[in-house]
Each structure stands twice: as structure tokens, then as C-alpha cells.
Design a protein around this motif. Structure first.
Motif, PDB file in Angstrom:
ATOM      1  N   ILE B 123       0.847  -1.206   0.000  1.00 42.32           N
ATOM      2  CA  ILE B 123       0.000   0.000   0.000  1.00 42.32           C
ATOM      3  C   ILE B 123       0.878   1.250   0.000  1.00 42.32           C
ATOM      4  O   ILE B 123       0.635   2.201  -0.749  1.00 42.32           O
ATOM      5  CB  ILE B 123      -0.954  -0.022   1.213  1.00 42.32           C
ATOM      6  CG1 ILE B 123      -2.112  -1.002   0.937  1.00 42.32           C
ATOM      7  CG2 ILE B 123      -1.511   1.371   1.509  1.00 42.32           C
ATOM      8  CD1 ILE B 123      -2.997  -1.281   2.137  1.00 42.32           C
ATOM      9  N   HIS B 128       0.869   4.869  -2.408  1.00 47.20           N
ATOM     10  CA  HIS B 128       1.175   6.157  -1.780  1.00 47.20           C
ATOM     11  C   HIS B 128       2.643   6.530  -1.998  1.00 47.20           C
ATOM     12  O   HIS B 128       3.220   7.289  -1.210  1.00 47.20           O
ATOM     13  CB  HIS B 128       0.838   6.105  -0.284  1.00 47.20           C
ATOM     14  CG  HIS B 128      -0.618   5.920  -0.007  1.00 47.20           C
ATOM     15  ND1 HIS B 128      -1.515   6.954  -0.008  1.00 47.20           N
ATOM     16  CD2 HIS B 128      -1.349   4.811   0.229  1.00 47.20           C
ATOM     17  CE1 HIS B 128      -2.733   6.506   0.238  1.00 47.20           C
ATOM     18  NE2 HIS B 128      -2.661   5.194   0.390  1.00 47.20           N
ATOM     19  N   GLU B 131       4.607   9.979  -1.070  1.00 45.35           N
ATOM     20  CA  GLU B 131       3.932  10.844  -0.101  1.00 45.35           C
ATOM     21  C   GLU B 131       4.786  10.979   1.157  1.00 45.35           C
ATOM     22  O   GLU B 131       5.418  10.019   1.605  1.00 45.35           O
ATOM     23  CB  GLU B 131       2.537  10.280   0.232  1.00 45.35           C
ATOM     24  CG  GLU B 131       1.611  10.283  -0.984  1.00 45.35           C
ATOM     25  CD  GLU B 131       0.212   9.754  -0.684  1.00 45.35           C
ATOM     26  OE1 GLU B 131      -0.195   9.739   0.496  1.00 45.35           O
ATOM     27  OE2 GLU B 131      -0.472   9.344  -1.639  1.00 45.35           O
ATOM     28  N   TRP B 133       4.297  11.193   4.332  1.00 45.73           N
ATOM     29  CA  TRP B 133       4.065  10.399   5.543  1.00 45.73           C
ATOM     30  C   TRP B 133       4.742   9.039   5.497  1.00 45.73           C
ATOM     31  O   TRP B 133       5.042   8.445   6.535  1.00 45.73           O
ATOM     32  CB  TRP B 133       2.560  10.223   5.799  1.00 45.73           C
ATOM     33  CG  TRP B 133       1.828   9.364   4.793  1.00 45.73           C
ATOM     34  CD1 TRP B 133       1.268   9.780   3.620  1.00 45.73           C
ATOM     35  CD2 TRP B 133       1.562   7.961   4.889  1.00 45.73           C
ATOM     36  NE1 TRP B 133       0.676   8.717   2.968  1.00 45.73           N
ATOM     37  CE2 TRP B 133       0.832   7.599   3.717  1.00 45.73           C
ATOM     38  CE3 TRP B 133       1.866   6.969   5.834  1.00 45.73           C
ATOM     39  CZ2 TRP B 133       0.414   6.283   3.483  1.00 45.73           C
ATOM     40  CZ3 TRP B 133       1.453   5.660   5.588  1.00 45.73           C
ATOM     41  CH2 TRP B 133       0.738   5.329   4.426  1.00 45.73           C
TER      42      TRP B 133
END
Lengths: 233, 233
Positions: B123, B128, B131, B133
Motif C-alpha cells: 500500500i 502512496h 507521499e 508520511w
């Protein structure tokens, strides 16, 4: 049901957990299924914060609770134990094999298609509180959970339970959804909120919850912090 | 097994997915169980990128694949379908009820105690990528997966399968672990790596994988990007 030390069914539980985890440790699911079936059980307490008994990993590979034993069968994983209780004692599984397969589909749906989304929220809010990455990630998580809940709400509609009668699938699904209580994700979907409340109104749920809560022992407030693998058993 | 359009068993699959998802869509698990049992099946293809057939959500509440039908029973959730196949056709479940409960424990373990950790890595890496984070979060995820894999490796030890024989539990566990192929988390645990390779060497797995791959249709390279709920069905 009263707990008889000599009961044929034995369930492990933690002797103490922090306040936020009380009522949410996964032996609750097994206690609930046993209460639905009217089966007495005994509880073997282990520590959540210290070393596990030396041979505990041979019965629960992750070292978590619950593990389960009923004389003939030793099991771990709350979902599998609830399905086993349904096959052995009835109550949470229909009589016919087709209905049992449908109920099993909802058990797996709760554990694999809903819980992995839902649990990311308490993981962020409880175990990673204040970490920088959660600021960007949390809204994504809320959106993902919301999409999944929308599908579940569509399925449920005005029905009382996910299928024709209350099954292990409802038991697992409701226990998963209870973890959203600190958000308004259920309140935004009134039929899901009512579904969770309806299940919690079952006398068997109340007895199971009370039994888990009274089994925790007092402890000084200086107990060490939990990690997410330790408590989310 | 050859696919007969009139076969009693019907499985849904996607008509196209991006390269990274080929061989990993969850109808593979159902095909694998059917191949282990020697049961013919037909495939109904639906689109992964466009609208689902209007009534599809009434058989698969999340709109994902696979859904399953065998004349008497309609099911969703790959884990539940594999368990149903085991009860109906044998091959991936032991004959005795106790053995079936143990195999079910490992199915649930794969889907609820391993996959929710494992899937956080693809994931991050696929959906993502880039990104902010993920920079802080990814090492935490790798550490969590590693701890869980250490427990699994401890359990497996030098055994061939998780229990005495190959069961639905191994089928699900191996399919979950395959998602770690882009990391070295399995290579760091040689008995787990060998376990995955041993399962992939089964002729039934090879037939299932080939069948999923050949069922994808060609499409122009301009197909829209996938989202994680759409593909990780």
C-alpha cells in the motif's frame, strides 16, 4: 454463564490491560459466542505485559489471547474459535451448510475486508499519537473506512442482521465496528449505528462484556505502556 | 483444469489489471483451491476499472472479485470460498472436524494476523509512493511485519506445512506472503522463503496462476490508475 474451574471449555484472557483496551480484548468474541450457546467455560489468565508462559507460543503462535481448548480441540484466532463454537454448539451458525458458508463469508469479511481498515484509526490515535506522519495519513484512513462502511450500510439496508438470522458474521462484524466509537463514522450511517446497538443489546453480549471486565485484576498505575501487537490480540 | 462454460462452479475475475497486480488478484486463491480439488470452473469476467454490473453488489458487497457460485451456494470473500470448497470437494481440508478447525485457524491467521501487516507495505510502495508520511511510517511497518514473520517462522520451524498436511491455511498464508516479494523480509527467514517456494511448486498453484494470467485481456497502456480498494480484492 457461571465459570466452573472444571468446565470442559477453557479460554485464555489477560489479567490486566490499560483502561482503553478494557472491553475490547478479543477473548470477548469467544465469551460472546459461548454465552449465545449457553456453554460454561473457565478462564486461564496470562499477563499482557510480561513474559508469556514458556509453552504458550505452541498453542497461540503470536503469544496473544485468546487461545481455546475444549478437550478435543485446541485453537487460536478468535474468528476461527467462534466458527468452531458454532459448529460444535450451534447458536451462532445456521443448521444448513449453505447458511454456514454464508455466515463464514461475513466472518471473513469482518476480519479481512473491514477490520484492517477500521483498526488503522485506533492504531494512529492510540499507538502513534503525535507522530508527524499521522497528520497526512489520518484523513486518508478516515476516507477509506468511510467508503467501506458505505458499502456495508448499502448491504444492510433496513435488515436486522447481515443474513436472515444473527450469526457469527454479525458477532465479528459488530465487534470490529465497536472500535470506531471514538469517531463519528457510525453516527454518519444510522443503520450501521442501530445495527451495532441492536447486537450490543443482546443479553449474551452483556454477559460476555461483564465477564471480561470483572476478570481484570487491579494494578498500580505505573504499568508499562502497551504496544499494538501486544494488546490487539 | 479446463474451463467449461457450463461448469457448475463459476468464479468472477477481472478482465484487465495493471502489470503489478497480475498473478495477485484474489480469484487466484479460489482457482488454486479448485485446482487442488480437481474441480472444473467457468470464469465470468467483470471490469476492474469501470462500473460494476448493476446487481453485482448484491453478490459481492464490496464490488470486488472473486464472487463464487456453485449452483447451491453463492459466496464472496476468497478465504470463505476456499473453506467452502474444502468442505464440499475435499483436497484443502482434512476429513476430521478437529483438523478442519485447525486449518480454519490458519486461514484466519493469514487473513487477520498476517495480511493486515503485510499489505501495508505494498500500500505504501504502490499506492502512496512519494507521499511525505511514508518516510516516517515505512520503517515502522517493516519492523511490525518482521516481528510477525519471526513468530510464524518459529511456528513453522522445519515443518513442511503449518499442520500435518497441506491445507487451506497454507494456501491463504502463502498467497499473503507472496506480497512481500519486493522486500527481503522472506529472504531474511529462509524457512519461510522455502515454505513459500514449496507451495508455489505445487502443480495446482502453477495451473491456477497460469489460468489467471491468460484470462486478462489486452488493453491500451492508457488505462486509468487503480486504487487500492479496487485491485486488492
Amino acid at each position: 454463564m457461571p465459570h466452573y474451574p472444571q468446565a470442559a471449555v477453557q479460554v485464555t484472557a489477560f489479567d490486566w490491560v490499560p483502561d482503553f483496551a478494557r472491553g475490547f480484548v478479543r477473548d470477548l468474541r469467544v465469551r460472546w459466542a459461548l454465552e449465545e450457546a449457553g456453554v460454561s467455560y473457565s478462564v486461564r489468565k496470562i499477563t499482557a505485559v510480561g513474559e508469556r508462559p514458556a509453552d504458550y507460543f505452541s498453542e497461540q503462535p503470536w503469544g496473544q489471547v485468546p487461545s481455546y481448548r475444549d478437550g478435543e480441540t485446541q485453537l487460536f484466532e478468535s474468528g476461527a474459535i467462534v466458527l468452531h463454537i458454532g459448529r460444535k454448539f450451534g447458536a451462532v451458525l445456521p443448521e444448513d451448510e449453505g447458511g454456514r458458508s454464508r455466515a463464514t463469508a461475513w466472518v471473513i469479511a469482518a476480519l479481512n475486508s473491514v477490520e484492517p481498515f477500521v483498526m488503522q484509526l485506533p492504531i494512529i490515535d492510540l499507538f502513534h499519537q503525535g507522530e508527524a506522519w499521522t497528520v497526512e495519513r489520518r484523513p486518508q484512513v478516515v476516507e477509506m473506512i468511510g467508503k467501506r462502511l458505505d458499502r456495508l450500510a448499502d448491504w444492510l439496508g433496513e435488515k436486522t442482521w447481515l443474513e436472515d438470522e444473527f450469526t457469527a458474521g454479525d458477532l465479528l462484524m459488530v465487534d470490529v465496528l465497536r472500535n470506531l466509537q471514538s469517531s463519528d463514522l457510525l453516527e454518519q450511517r444510522p443503520n450501521l449505528l442501530a445495527y451495532v446497538e441492536r447486537a450490543k443489546d443482546r443479553p449474551a453480549f452483556a454477559r460476555a462484556l461483564k465477564a471480561q471486565l470483572v476478570d481484570f485484576e487491579p494494578r498500580a498505575a505505573t504499568a508499562p505502556a502497551q504496544n499494538q501487537q501486544g494488546v490487539a490480540a
